[in-house]
Design a protein around this motif. Sequence first.
Motif, mmCIF file in Angstrom:
data_model
loop_
_atom_site.group_PDB
_atom_site.id
_atom_site.type_symbol
_atom_site.label_atom_id
_atom_site.label_comp_id
_atom_site.label_asym_id
_atom_site.label_seq_id
_atom_site.Cartn_x
_atom_site.Cartn_y
_atom_site.Cartn_z
ATOM 1 N N GLY A 9 0.816 -1.211 0.000
ATOM 2 C CA GLY A 9 0.000 0.000 0.000
ATOM 3 C C GLY A 9 0.845 1.253 0.000
ATOM 4 O O GLY A 9 0.518 2.239 -0.668
ATOM 5 N N VAL A 10 1.945 1.220 0.731
ATOM 6 C CA VAL A 10 2.869 2.354 0.766
ATOM 7 C C VAL A 10 3.461 2.587 -0.625
ATOM 8 O O VAL A 10 3.557 3.721 -1.107
ATOM 9 N N LYS A 11 3.825 1.501 -1.296
ATOM 10 C CA LYS A 11 4.404 1.605 -2.638
ATOM 11 C C LYS A 11 3.383 2.133 -3.644
ATOM 12 O O LYS A 11 3.713 2.968 -4.492
ATOM 13 N N SER A 12 2.146 1.642 -3.542
ATOM 14 C CA SER A 12 1.100 2.099 -4.455
ATOM 15 C C SER A 12 0.812 3.580 -4.256
ATOM 16 O O SER A 12 0.631 4.326 -5.222
ATOM 17 N N MET A 13 0.786 4.022 -3.005
ATOM 18 C CA MET A 13 0.554 5.434 -2.719
ATOM 19 C C MET A 13 1.715 6.291 -3.208
ATOM 20 O O MET A 13 1.509 7.401 -3.716
ATOM 21 N N SER A 18 3.813 10.398 -6.626
ATOM 22 C CA SER A 18 4.904 10.851 -7.506
ATOM 23 C C SER A 18 4.367 11.262 -8.870
ATOM 24 O O SER A 18 4.817 12.266 -9.445
ATOM 25 N N LYS A 19 3.388 10.512 -9.385
ATOM 26 C CA LYS A 19 2.785 10.864 -10.682
ATOM 27 C C LYS A 19 2.049 12.187 -10.597
ATOM 28 O O LYS A 19 2.178 13.045 -11.478
ATOM 29 N N ASP A 156 -3.041 2.545 -9.702
ATOM 30 C CA ASP A 156 -4.194 1.946 -9.039
ATOM 31 C C ASP A 156 -5.344 2.959 -9.044
ATOM 32 O O ASP A 156 -5.347 3.908 -8.267
ATOM 33 N N LYS A 157 -6.331 2.755 -9.931
ATOM 34 C CA LYS A 157 -7.421 3.716 -10.083
ATOM 35 C C LYS A 157 -8.256 3.835 -8.809
ATOM 36 O O LYS A 157 -8.663 4.939 -8.415
ATOM 37 N N ALA A 158 -8.537 2.697 -8.181
ATOM 38 C CA ALA A 158 -9.359 2.722 -6.960
ATOM 39 C C ALA A 158 -8.655 3.491 -5.850
ATOM 40 O O ALA A 158 -9.273 4.299 -5.148
ATOM 41 N N LEU A 159 -7.362 3.252 -5.712
ATOM 42 C CA LEU A 159 -6.598 3.950 -4.685
ATOM 43 C C LEU A 159 -6.476 5.430 -5.013
ATOM 44 O O LEU A 159 -6.485 6.278 -4.110
ATOM 45 N N PHE A 160 -6.402 5.748 -6.306
ATOM 46 C CA PHE A 160 -6.314 7.147 -6.714
ATOM 47 C C PHE A 160 -7.567 7.914 -6.312
ATOM 48 O O PHE A 160 -7.486 9.074 -5.877
ATOM 49 N N LYS A 161 -8.735 7.277 -6.452
ATOM 50 C CA LYS A 161 -9.984 7.935 -6.049
ATOM 51 C C LYS A 161 -9.970 8.256 -4.561
ATOM 52 O O LYS A 161 -10.377 9.337 -4.146
ATOM 53 N N THR A 162 -9.484 7.301 -3.770
ATOM 54 C CA THR A 162 -9.378 7.529 -2.326
ATOM 55 C C THR A 162 -8.356 8.618 -2.033
ATOM 56 O O THR A 162 -8.583 9.486 -1.176
ATOM 57 N N TYR A 163 -7.252 8.576 -2.761
ATOM 58 C CA TYR A 163 -6.176 9.565 -2.610
ATOM 59 C C TYR A 163 -6.701 10.967 -2.899
ATOM 60 O O TYR A 163 -6.477 11.905 -2.129
ATOM 61 N N PHE A 164 -7.444 11.088 -4.005
ATOM 62 C CA PHE A 164 -7.956 12.401 -4.407
ATOM 63 C C PHE A 164 -9.016 12.893 -3.424
ATOM 64 O O PHE A 164 -9.025 14.066 -3.033
ATOM 65 N N LYS A 165 -9.904 11.994 -3.010
ATOM 66 C CA LYS A 165 -10.971 12.371 -2.089
ATOM 67 C C LYS A 165 -10.408 12.850 -0.754
ATOM 68 O O LYS A 165 -10.889 13.819 -0.171
ATOM 69 N N THR A 166 -9.354 12.169 -0.288
ATOM 70 C CA THR A 166 -8.749 12.519 0.995
ATOM 71 C C THR A 166 -7.841 13.744 0.886
ATOM 72 O O THR A 166 -7.824 14.608 1.758
#
Length: 204
Positions: A9-13, A18-19, A156-166
């Motif tokens: 999860g840390v790597k995916s985040m 970074s992107k 990771d699109k699903a994680l990106f949505k959470t990332y953006f929302k948070t």
Amino acid sequence: AWGEGRIGGVKSMAAISSKVAVAVSMVLFTICFIMPHGVLSLLSNSEDIIAEGMAYLKIMVFTYPIFAFTQAMLSMLRSVETVLIGFVSSSFALITNLILNYIMIYGKLGCPAMGVRGAAYATLIARALELSVVCVYVFGIDKKIKLKLKELIPFDKALFKTYFKTGAPVFFSGVLWGFAQMLQTAILGHTTKEAIAANSIAST
């Protein structure tokens, strides 16, 4: 993720952050590189200042993606309680920048005096060296995450949505703060040189 021991999860985040960081920096890079006069004219109406600013900005824009990626990597390290490398790399960059500023601005040790261009080149070199230090640590020394460069490629699109929302509230808060600072600079930049000097002295 780190608290639960999920290194993946840390790597995916880290891949997402970074992107996003580099993408935003490239937007700023493109705007400032293509129309530096237009950008600087928002901040000052003095053609002499704008001309010097353009010489500086055209070099400084290359630090944007470098700094963005560096900060993304340091943020990843802080998330796993690794903070010393951030202090070391920042201190190294600061000292390098100070030394190179002296050499390149004033033309010391055989280097030609380059003025504002020298300041920009000094910052660019310092940022590049800072990134090198961070990358050596992240990809070669760190034993917690053990990140590989190829692991920054997946999205990771699903994680990106959470990332953006948070992260969106924090991001837009930072944007508004930066915009407010730019407006203050723009207002002062369109006053007299004496007023600008007085503000600089008062705020130092």
